[in-house]
Every structure is written in structure tokens, then in C-alpha cells.
Design a protein around this motif. Structure first.
Motif, PDB file in Angstrom:
ATOM      1  N   GLN A 155       0.879  -1.321   0.455  1.00 42.98           N
ATOM      2  CA  GLN A 155      -0.249   0.040  -0.169  1.00 42.98           C
ATOM      3  C   GLN A 155       0.856   1.017   0.344  1.00 42.98           C
ATOM      4  OE1 GLN A 155      -2.928  -0.118  -0.534  1.00 42.98           O
ATOM      5  NE2 GLN A 155      -2.750  -2.450  -0.268  1.00 42.98           N
ATOM      6  N   SER A 156       1.925   1.251  -0.435  1.00 42.97           N
ATOM      7  CA  SER A 156       2.986   1.951  -0.529  1.00 42.97           C
ATOM      8  C   SER A 156       3.129   2.844  -1.340  1.00 42.97           C
ATOM      9  CB  SER A 156       4.463   1.590  -0.127  1.00 42.97           C
ATOM     10  OG  SER A 156       5.111   0.994  -1.149  1.00 42.97           O
ATOM     11  N   GLY A 157       2.376   2.657  -2.581  1.00 50.23           N
ATOM     12  CA  GLY A 157       2.314   3.798  -3.818  1.00 50.23           C
ATOM     13  C   GLY A 157       3.839   3.746  -4.316  1.00 50.23           C
ATOM     14  N   MET A 158       4.464   2.924  -4.293  1.00 51.88           N
ATOM     15  CA  MET A 158       5.681   3.105  -5.180  1.00 51.88           C
ATOM     16  C   MET A 158       5.656   1.998  -6.012  1.00 51.88           C
ATOM     17  SD  MET A 158       8.785   1.690  -1.984  1.00 51.88           S
ATOM     18  CE  MET A 158       8.527   2.325  -0.730  1.00 51.88           C
ATOM     19  N   PHE A 159       4.395   1.116  -6.631  1.00 56.96           N
ATOM     20  CA  PHE A 159       3.832   0.589  -7.871  1.00 56.96           C
ATOM     21  C   PHE A 159       3.390   1.279  -8.459  1.00 56.96           C
ATOM     22  CE2 PHE A 159       6.480  -2.782  -5.015  1.00 56.96           C
ATOM     23  CZ  PHE A 159       7.797  -2.453  -6.115  1.00 56.96           C
ATOM     24  N   HIS A 160       2.364   1.145  -9.801  1.00 55.15           N
ATOM     25  CA  HIS A 160       1.450   1.076 -10.325  1.00 55.15           C
ATOM     26  C   HIS A 160       0.992   0.745 -11.432  1.00 55.15           C
ATOM     27  CE1 HIS A 160       3.415   5.037  -8.492  1.00 55.15           C
ATOM     28  NE2 HIS A 160       2.373   5.412  -7.745  1.00 55.15           N
ATOM     29  N   SER A 161       0.202   0.481 -12.219  1.00 54.21           N
ATOM     30  CA  SER A 161      -0.394  -0.581 -12.521  1.00 54.21           C
ATOM     31  C   SER A 161       0.140   0.011 -14.279  1.00 54.21           C
ATOM     32  CB  SER A 161      -2.056  -0.008 -13.200  1.00 54.21           C
ATOM     33  OG  SER A 161      -2.765  -1.003 -14.095  1.00 54.21           O
ATOM     34  N   GLY A 162       1.141  -1.318 -14.636  1.00 54.00           N
ATOM     35  CA  GLY A 162       1.923  -0.898 -16.219  1.00 54.00           C
ATOM     36  C   GLY A 162       3.606  -0.607 -15.615  1.00 54.00           C
ATOM     37  N   ASP A 163       3.068  -0.251 -14.378  1.00 52.62           N
ATOM     38  CA  ASP A 163       5.015  -0.788 -13.967  1.00 52.62           C
ATOM     39  C   ASP A 163       5.835  -1.631 -14.904  1.00 52.62           C
ATOM     40  OD1 ASP A 163       5.128   1.608 -12.940  1.00 52.62           O
ATOM     41  OD2 ASP A 163       5.255   1.020 -10.943  1.00 52.62           O
ATOM     42  N   ALA A 164       5.579  -2.979 -14.545  1.00 48.90           N
ATOM     43  CA  ALA A 164       5.645  -3.964 -15.217  1.00 48.90           C
ATOM     44  C   ALA A 164       4.930  -5.142 -16.415  1.00 48.90           C
ATOM     45  CB  ALA A 164       7.054  -4.810 -14.082  1.00 48.90           C
ATOM     46  N   ASN A 165       5.742  -5.344 -17.350  1.00 51.61           N
ATOM     47  CA  ASN A 165       4.901  -6.766 -17.873  1.00 51.61           C
ATOM     48  C   ASN A 165       4.989  -8.029 -17.200  1.00 51.61           C
ATOM     49  OD1 ASN A 165       6.596  -4.834 -19.450  1.00 51.61           O
ATOM     50  ND2 ASN A 165       4.325  -4.833 -20.409  1.00 51.61           N
ATOM     51  N   VAL A 166       6.563  -8.075 -16.872  1.00 48.61           N
ATOM     52  CA  VAL A 166       6.166  -8.869 -15.663  1.00 48.61           C
ATOM     53  C   VAL A 166       7.522  -9.329 -14.415  1.00 48.61           C
ATOM     54  CG1 VAL A 166       7.926 -11.166 -15.423  1.00 48.61           C
ATOM     55  CG2 VAL A 166       7.425  -9.839 -17.923  1.00 48.61           C
ATOM     56  N   ILE A 167       6.614  -9.564 -13.088  1.00 48.39           N
ATOM     57  CA  ILE A 167       6.561  -9.436 -11.768  1.00 48.39           C
ATOM     58  C   ILE A 167       7.419 -10.644 -11.711  1.00 48.39           C
ATOM     59  CG2 ILE A 167       6.634  -9.479  -9.450  1.00 48.39           C
ATOM     60  CD1 ILE A 167       4.358  -8.037 -10.255  1.00 48.39           C
TER      61      ILE A 167
END
Length: 103
Positions: free
Chosen positions: A57-69
Motif C-alpha cells: 500500500q506504499s504507492g511505490m508501484f503503479h499499474s503498468g510499471d511492469a510486464n513481468v514480476i
């Protein structure tokens, strides 16, 4: 394709993806000394030094940041399951640390 590396360690898994043409954008590692090794190995990657439980819930990641995790195995007590685009990582004691699903 852009990648986020969770439980990144010193960056071996990231290196494999980079050699295959992926771009690792962010990495998460809890241990500061190991994260420093990762930063020396991959200075171009944004390293987040924190417990994965604090990241959600930190806001460090957003939708579309990566295609692969991706995420490296933490220890022998952890079990990976990969079925299609679903990856679940949990401890044998039953505590869930990571669940990735594709919609």
C-alpha cells in the motif's frame, strides 16, 4: 519488456532476465547489505530496501510499471507454484507472502 524483481537478493535472477533482453525497472530486498550488493551489480535499477509487507500500500508501484514480476526463492522452507500466469509463494507454516495472478 519491463520487470520488477521481488525478493531480489544480489540480483542473479535479474541478470538472467536482463541477458534475455528484459529491462528490470525496480527491485525489492529486505536486507540492506544484500540490497547494496544488488545496487553494485545493477546500478541502473531502482532498489527498494524494505519488507515486502510494507510495499503493498506504499504507492511505490503503479499499474503498468511492469510486464513481468519475478521473485527469487527465499529459503528452503518456501514453496513455488506456477500454473499459467499464477504464481503463489507461501511458507510451509501457512503464512502467505506473495500471490501474483493474471486477469
Amino acid at each position: 519488456m519491463n520487470v520488477i524483481d521481488l525478493f531480489s537478493g544480489a540480483g542473479g535472477l535479474s541478470l538472467g532476465f536482463m541477458k534475455d533482453g528484459y529491462t528490470v525497472k525496480k527491485a525489492v530486498e529486505f536486507d540492506e547489505s544484500i540490497a547494496n550488493t544488488y545496487k553494485m551489480n545493477h546500478p541502473e535499477v531502482d532498489m527498494i530496501v524494505d519488507d515486502i509487507k510494507n510495499i503493498d500500500q506504499s504507492g511505490m508501484f503503479h499499474s503498468g510499471d511492469a510486464n513481468v514480476i519475478i521473485g527469487g526463492p527465499l529459503a528452503k522452507d518456501f514453496l513455488w507454484q506456477v500454473r499459467g500466469f499464477v504464481m503463489v509463494l507461501w511458507m510451509t507454516q501457512g503464512t502467505i507472502y506473495l500471490s501474483i495472478t493474471s486477469t
